[in-house]
Scaffold this motif. Structure first.
Motif, PDB file in Angstrom:
ATOM      1  N   LEU A  88      12.127  13.788   2.846  1.00 57.42           N
ATOM      2  CA  LEU A  88      11.891  15.184   2.465  1.00 57.42           C
ATOM      3  C   LEU A  88      10.840  15.805   3.377  1.00 57.42           C
ATOM      4  O   LEU A  88      10.951  16.972   3.775  1.00 57.42           O
ATOM      5  CB  LEU A  88      11.419  15.254   1.011  1.00 57.42           C
ATOM      6  N   GLY A  89       9.801  15.025   3.693  1.00 51.40           N
ATOM      7  CA  GLY A  89       8.768  15.521   4.589  1.00 51.40           C
ATOM      8  C   GLY A  89       9.315  15.846   5.968  1.00 51.40           C
ATOM      9  O   GLY A  89       9.027  16.911   6.527  1.00 51.40           O
ATOM     10  N   ARG A  90      10.111  14.955   6.525  1.00 52.79           N
ATOM     11  CA  ARG A  90      10.689  15.216   7.852  1.00 52.79           C
ATOM     12  C   ARG A  90      11.542  16.479   7.827  1.00 52.79           C
ATOM     13  O   ARG A  90      11.514  17.287   8.760  1.00 52.79           O
ATOM     14  CB  ARG A  90      11.523  14.017   8.307  1.00 52.79           C
ATOM     15  N   ASP A  91      12.320  16.622   6.757  1.00 54.32           N
ATOM     16  CA  ASP A  91      13.163  17.809   6.634  1.00 54.32           C
ATOM     17  C   ASP A  91      12.336  19.089   6.564  1.00 54.32           C
ATOM     18  O   ASP A  91      12.826  20.171   6.903  1.00 54.32           O
ATOM     19  CB  ASP A  91      14.047  17.701   5.390  1.00 54.32           C
ATOM     20  N   ALA A  92      11.098  18.975   6.084  1.00 55.36           N
ATOM     21  CA  ALA A  92      10.214  20.138   5.940  1.00 55.36           C
ATOM     22  C   ALA A  92       9.271  20.297   7.133  1.00 55.36           C
ATOM     23  O   ALA A  92       8.368  21.138   7.092  1.00 55.36           O
ATOM     24  CB  ALA A  92       9.392  20.001   4.656  1.00 55.36           C
ATOM     25  N   GLY A  93       9.462  19.496   8.176  1.00 50.42           N
ATOM     26  CA  GLY A  93       8.612  19.613   9.353  1.00 50.42           C
ATOM     27  C   GLY A  93       7.331  18.821   9.268  1.00 50.42           C
ATOM     28  O   GLY A  93       6.391  19.085  10.025  1.00 50.42           O
ATOM     29  N   LEU A  94       7.272  17.840   8.370  1.00 50.56           N
ATOM     30  CA  LEU A  94       6.084  17.006   8.212  1.00 50.56           C
ATOM     31  C   LEU A  94       6.372  15.604   8.754  1.00 50.56           C
ATOM     32  O   LEU A  94       7.459  15.061   8.544  1.00 50.56           O
ATOM     33  CB  LEU A  94       5.672  16.908   6.746  1.00 50.56           C
ATOM     34  N   THR A  95       5.389  15.027   9.414  1.00 49.22           N
ATOM     35  CA  THR A  95       5.526  13.693   9.974  1.00 49.22           C
ATOM     36  C   THR A  95       4.822  12.680   9.084  1.00 49.22           C
ATOM     37  O   THR A  95       3.615  12.814   8.844  1.00 49.22           O
ATOM     38  CB  THR A  95       4.911  13.627  11.386  1.00 49.22           C
ATOM     39  N   PRO A  96       5.522  11.669   8.562  1.00 56.39           N
ATOM     40  CA  PRO A  96       4.836  10.615   7.812  1.00 56.39           C
ATOM     41  C   PRO A  96       3.778   9.954   8.692  1.00 56.39           C
ATOM     42  O   PRO A  96       4.076   9.479   9.782  1.00 56.39           O
ATOM     43  CB  PRO A  96       5.969   9.641   7.454  1.00 56.39           C
ATOM     44  N   THR A  97       2.538   9.960   8.202  1.00 54.90           N
ATOM     45  CA  THR A  97       1.411   9.515   9.008  1.00 54.90           C
ATOM     46  C   THR A  97       0.895   8.157   8.559  1.00 54.90           C
ATOM     47  O   THR A  97       0.569   7.304   9.381  1.00 54.90           O
ATOM     48  CB  THR A  97       0.276  10.557   8.919  1.00 54.90           C
ATOM     49  N   GLU A  98       0.819   7.953   7.248  1.00 56.51           N
ATOM     50  CA  GLU A  98       0.303   6.690   6.735  1.00 56.51           C
ATOM     51  C   GLU A  98       0.746   6.534   5.287  1.00 56.51           C
ATOM     52  O   GLU A  98       0.832   7.509   4.542  1.00 56.51           O
ATOM     53  CB  GLU A  98      -1.227   6.651   6.815  1.00 56.51           C
ATOM     54  N   THR A  99       1.031   5.308   4.903  1.00 56.76           N
ATOM     55  CA  THR A  99       1.237   4.952   3.506  1.00 56.76           C
ATOM     56  C   THR A  99       0.112   4.003   3.119  1.00 56.76           C
ATOM     57  O   THR A  99       0.074   2.864   3.573  1.00 56.76           O
ATOM     58  CB  THR A  99       2.600   4.278   3.286  1.00 56.76           C
ATOM     59  N   VAL A 100      -0.817   4.507   2.323  1.00 57.08           N
ATOM     60  CA  VAL A 100      -2.013   3.750   1.977  1.00 57.08           C
ATOM     61  C   VAL A 100      -1.781   3.026   0.660  1.00 57.08           C
ATOM     62  O   VAL A 100      -1.434   3.657  -0.348  1.00 57.08           O
ATOM     63  CB  VAL A 100      -3.243   4.671   1.851  1.00 57.08           C
ATOM     64  N   GLU A 101      -1.941   1.718   0.663  1.00 58.92           N
ATOM     65  CA  GLU A 101      -1.861   0.967  -0.592  1.00 58.92           C
ATOM     66  C   GLU A 101      -3.150   1.187  -1.376  1.00 58.92           C
ATOM     67  O   GLU A 101      -4.243   0.986  -0.874  1.00 58.92           O
ATOM     68  CB  GLU A 101      -1.648  -0.516  -0.305  1.00 58.92           C
ATOM     69  N   MET A 102      -2.998   1.622  -2.623  1.00 58.35           N
ATOM     70  CA  MET A 102      -4.122   1.969  -3.478  1.00 58.35           C
ATOM     71  C   MET A 102      -4.204   0.976  -4.636  1.00 58.35           C
ATOM     72  O   MET A 102      -3.269   0.199  -4.873  1.00 58.35           O
ATOM     73  CB  MET A 102      -3.944   3.400  -3.998  1.00 58.35           C
ATOM     74  N   PRO A 103      -5.311   0.983  -5.381  1.00 56.67           N
ATOM     75  CA  PRO A 103      -5.429   0.065  -6.528  1.00 56.67           C
ATOM     76  C   PRO A 103      -4.326   0.274  -7.569  1.00 56.67           C
ATOM     77  O   PRO A 103      -3.715   1.344  -7.650  1.00 56.67           O
ATOM     78  CB  PRO A 103      -6.807   0.415  -7.103  1.00 56.67           C
ATOM     79  N   ALA A 104      -4.092  -0.756  -8.354  1.00 53.77           N
ATOM     80  CA  ALA A 104      -3.163  -0.717  -9.495  1.00 53.77           C
ATOM     81  C   ALA A 104      -1.741  -0.359  -9.080  1.00 53.77           C
ATOM     82  O   ALA A 104      -1.030   0.365  -9.784  1.00 53.77           O
ATOM     83  CB  ALA A 104      -3.672   0.258 -10.562  1.00 53.77           C
ATOM     84  N   ASN A 105      -1.312  -0.882  -7.919  1.00 53.62           N
ATOM     85  CA  ASN A 105       0.072  -0.714  -7.450  1.00 53.62           C
ATOM     86  C   ASN A 105       0.448   0.743  -7.230  1.00 53.62           C
ATOM     87  O   ASN A 105       1.604   1.135  -7.444  1.00 53.62           O
ATOM     88  CB  ASN A 105       1.055  -1.372  -8.428  1.00 53.62           C
ATOM     89  N   ASN A 106      -0.515   1.545  -6.807  1.00 55.25           N
ATOM     90  CA  ASN A 106      -0.252   2.928  -6.432  1.00 55.25           C
ATOM     91  C   ASN A 106      -0.290   3.064  -4.914  1.00 55.25           C
ATOM     92  O   ASN A 106      -0.724   2.158  -4.202  1.00 55.25           O
ATOM     93  CB  ASN A 106      -1.283   3.861  -7.070  1.00 55.25           C
TER      94      ASN A 106
END
Length: 290
Positions: A254-272
């Motif tokens: 969805l981001g690419r379709d909207a002109g956004l580039t996925p930059t990072e997927t940050v693993e957060m506490p509690a499986n978020n």
């Protein structure tokens, strides 16, 4: 007098800041001090962590505010000016914790309804770079109040405004408005249309180099990352068939379709996770009706 730019547009009017201490009825200054067994005050609205009231607090927000702030400050700490739009602000605890850490940025909280806005005012009271929250549906067209601070920090002259007697005017959100858009725990407890509206709206509204931050639980490659997440996802879908965990890969597309580039997927506490996307260049706005 109301001037609508086109038929059918939904207009949201921000409420004024209270002139009296908003926790006066409880006689306390700090949020969260209300005894757990005390009866809910009149007018409280049930929600997923108790009751919305003038000092309502979310335990989840208290747990995740520091990890979220760590990501935001890493990306936005050097910004000299700009507006951060927070979608689904809840009780305002993220604004209260994060805004002082980003003093050069102006924080604009929003939510789908006004039920928790007293709590937002309570938590953000005295913080100079937080605006009063206003009502906004991310699946609809995006407007923001034409306040002096919003205009100054967004560096945007309104190209289309709505005049509402007795309130701030609203300006259409478009390219260059926001330095960042933040959504916490929105995507899994709302229809998928809200996720699509969030990403598409951010693609339109972020300035070049601006960031979209989406925090919450997600699936990866169609699979849950823990048994607990799978159980909670099933529970959500049993309550509302339009709710549920989204796939990281689908949201990034969805981001690419909207002109956004996925930059990072940050693993957060509690499986978020925190999904970070960047607007790399100016894109044709979906609000250009000419």
């Amino acid at each position: 007098r109301v001037l609508l730019p086109r038929p059918g547009r939904r207009i949201m009017i921000p409420l004024p800041k209270p002139t009296k201490p908003i926790n006066a009825t409880l006689g306390r200054d700090a949020p969260g001090e209300r005894p757990k067994d005390a009866p809910a005050p009149p007018g409280s609205v049930p929600n997923d962590f108790g009751n919305f009231n003038k000092v309502a607090s979310s335990a989840a927000a208290e747990r995740n505010k520091e990890p979220i702030a760590a990501v935001l400050t890493r990306y936005l700490g050097e910004e000299k000016s700009g507006v951060i739009l927070e979608v689904a602000c809840g009780t305002g605890q993220h604004a209260a914790h994060c805004a002082p850490l980003l003093p050069n940025l102006w924080w604009q909280p929003t939510d789908l309804g006004t039920d928790a806005f007293d709590a937002v005012d309570h938590h953000t009271r005295g913080i100079k770079n937080v605006s009063h929250a206003f009502e906004m549906d991310v699946a609809d067209d995006w407007y923001m109040p034409c306040t002096e601070m919003n205009m100054r920090h967004s560096s945007l002259a309104p190209t289309e405004t709505i005049e509402i007697e007795g309130s701030n005017n609203f300006m259409l959100v478009k390219d260059g408005t926001f330095a960042a858009v933040l959504a916490v725990n929105l995507t899994h407890i709302s229809p998928y249309a809200a996720t699509k509206g969030l990403v598409a709206g951010a693609g339109d509204a972020l300035r070049v180099g601006g960031k979209l931050f989406i925090y919450g639980p997600f699936k990866r490659n169609g699979e849950h990352t823990s048994e607990g997440n799978a159980t909670f996802d099933a529970s959500l879908r049993s309550q509302n068939a339009e709710w549920g965990y989204r796939d990281i890969e689908a949201v990034e597309q969805l981001g690419r379709d909207a002109g956004l580039t996925p930059t990072e997927t940050v693993e957060m506490p509690a499986n978020n996770f925190m999904l970070v996307m960047t607007k790399e260049k100016v894109t044709p706005t979906s609000y250009d009706w000419d």
